[in-house]
Design a protein around this motif. Structure first.
Motif, mmCIF file in Angstrom:
data_model
loop_
_atom_site.group_PDB
_atom_site.id
_atom_site.type_symbol
_atom_site.label_atom_id
_atom_site.label_comp_id
_atom_site.label_asym_id
_atom_site.label_seq_id
_atom_site.Cartn_x
_atom_site.Cartn_y
_atom_site.Cartn_z
ATOM 1 N N VAL A 14 1.235 -4.203 -12.100
ATOM 2 C CA VAL A 14 -0.162 -3.863 -12.380
ATOM 3 C C VAL A 14 -1.075 -4.357 -11.267
ATOM 4 N N TRP A 15 -0.900 -5.599 -10.890
ATOM 5 C CA TRP A 15 -1.760 -6.159 -9.833
ATOM 6 C C TRP A 15 -1.614 -5.383 -8.529
ATOM 7 N N GLN A 16 -0.391 -4.954 -8.268
ATOM 8 C CA GLN A 16 -0.150 -4.198 -7.042
ATOM 9 C C GLN A 16 -0.901 -2.869 -7.095
ATOM 10 N N ALA A 17 -0.871 -2.237 -8.234
ATOM 11 C CA ALA A 17 -1.556 -0.942 -8.406
ATOM 12 C C ALA A 17 -3.068 -1.117 -8.265
ATOM 13 N N VAL A 18 -3.580 -2.209 -8.795
ATOM 14 C CA VAL A 18 -5.024 -2.463 -8.715
ATOM 15 C C VAL A 18 -5.425 -2.692 -7.262
#
Length: 108
Positions: A14-18
Motif C-alpha cells: 500500500v505504501w509503495q502504491a501511495v
DNA sequence: TATATGACGGACG
DNA sequence: GCGTCCGCCATAT
C-alpha cells in the motif's frame, strides 16, 4: 527475529502504491488498494495510512475517498494538514472537497 | 470467542 | 446531495 506477517507485506504494498502518486495529483483508497494488488481492501488502505509516522515521506495527503472528499473529521488537525498540503501542490480543495483529476496508477 | 470501531466503497431510497 | 446498509480487513477490548 520476527518474520513479516501477511499484514506487514500488505502495508508495504500500500505504501509503495501511495508513493507512486505524483505531486498535484490525487488517488482514492480504492484505487490505491487495487494498485497494491489488494482489490476491494479500501478500508485496509485507511488503516495503512493511519500507521504512518508524522515524519513519513509518503504522500498520504494525496489519498482521498471515492466521493472526492477528505476522509478525516472536518476541522481536525489531520483534515487541515491534508487540505494545506494539497493546496500547496495546486490541488483545489473546498470544504474537504477536491475538484480534481485523479491519478490512475497503471491505467493512465 | 464475540463485538465494536475505523483516514472505505458501492448500492439504495 | 445525504443518510443507511452491507461487505471488506485489521485491531482493540
Amino acid at each position: 527475529m520476527s518474520e513479516a506477517t501477511p499484514t506487514d507485506i500488505r502495508l508495504q504494498m500500500v505504501w509503495q502504491a501511495v508513493q507512486a502518486i505524483p505531486p498535484g495529483r490525487v488517488s482514492t483508497y480504492g484505487d490505491v488498494a487495487r494498485a497494491a494488488g489488494l482489490p476491494g481492501l479500501a478500508r485496509f488502505v485507511g488503516y495503512a495510512l493511519r500507521q504512518l509516522a508524522q515524519d513519513t515521506r509518503i504522500p498520504w495527503h494525496r489519498v482521498i475517498n471515492s466521493q472526492g472528499r477528505i476522509s478525516l473529521p472536518p476541522g481536525s488537525e489531520g483534515f487541515q494538514e491534508q487540505s494545506q498540503r494539497l493546496l500547496a501542490e495546486g490541488v483545489t480543495v473546498n470544504q474537504g472537497r477536491i475538484a480534481l483529476r485523479r491519478f490512475r496508477h497503471d491505467f493512465g
